[in-house]
Design a protein around this motif. Structure first.
Motif, short mmCIF file in Angstrom:
data_model
loop_
_atom_site.label_atom_id
_atom_site.label_comp_id
_atom_site.label_asym_id
_atom_site.label_seq_id
_atom_site.Cartn_x
_atom_site.Cartn_y
_atom_site.Cartn_z
N VAL A 178 20.15 2.33 -18.46
CA VAL A 178 19.81 2.57 -17.32
C VAL A 178 19.85 1.35 -16.33
O VAL A 178 19.71 0.32 -16.88
CB VAL A 178 18.34 3.15 -17.06
N GLY A 179 20.54 1.45 -15.24
CA GLY A 179 20.86 0.68 -14.27
C GLY A 179 21.63 0.91 -13.02
O GLY A 179 22.56 1.76 -13.06
N SER A 180 21.36 0.41 -12.10
CA SER A 180 22.31 0.53 -10.76
C SER A 180 23.38 -0.12 -11.00
O SER A 180 23.84 -0.84 -11.84
CB SER A 180 21.56 -0.24 -9.65
N PRO A 181 24.66 0.64 -10.11
CA PRO A 181 25.93 0.06 -10.28
C PRO A 181 25.97 -1.64 -10.01
O PRO A 181 26.81 -2.13 -10.65
CB PRO A 181 26.77 0.87 -9.29
N LEU A 182 25.16 -2.12 -9.12
CA LEU A 182 24.98 -3.33 -8.73
C LEU A 182 24.55 -4.34 -10.03
O LEU A 182 25.23 -5.56 -10.30
CB LEU A 182 24.35 -3.85 -7.43
N ALA A 183 23.76 -3.62 -10.74
CA ALA A 183 23.15 -4.61 -11.90
C ALA A 183 24.41 -4.55 -13.10
O ALA A 183 24.64 -5.48 -13.83
CB ALA A 183 21.84 -3.92 -12.48
#
Length: 123
Positions: free
Chosen positions: A9-14
């Motif tokens: 799980v994580g944002s595209p930025l992360a």
């Protein structure tokens, strides 16, 4: 549609930041390895070595690919990039790749241990 792992799980930025940080780490260790084996080499060549194995690692983690296959693919791509960029024999390319693996493990363990030590400090 491909289903990602439940734990990924994580944002595209992360995710982009993770790939970028790992690519920078692998580029630095590639330069250290090449400099120790080949002598004076250009830094910009090492920055072309790091991104491919970093991308392989993140994609393999995201899609749940076997770790041994991912490591083997990353090492093969790393050796191919080193051989192409530095233009040395296969034997010397294998030696630089092996030193790159060793330097990455040692420096990675050192950084992880330092971060863990600082994180566990009281206060």
């Amino acid at each position: 549609m491909v289903v990602l792992q439940a734990g990924a799980v994580g944002s595209p930025l992360a995710i982009a930041g993770t790939v970028g940080a790992f690519a920078l780490f692998l580029s630095v260790t590639a330069h250290i390895a090449a400099r120790n084996v080949l002598g004076d080499v250009e830094v910009k060549k090492a920055f072309a070595v790091g991104p491919l194995p970093a991308a392989i690692a993140v994609v393999a983690t995201a899609f749940g690919i076997n770790s041994f296959l991912a490591i083997a693919a990353a090492v093969v791509v790393d050796a191919a990039a080193i051989g192409f960029l530095y233009g040395r024999s296969r034997k010397l390319t294998a030696y630089v790749t092996a030193i790159h693996i060793v330097v990455s493990i040692i420096l990675g363990a050192l950084i992880f241990s330092l971060v863990f030590l600082i994180g566990s400090a009281p206060g």
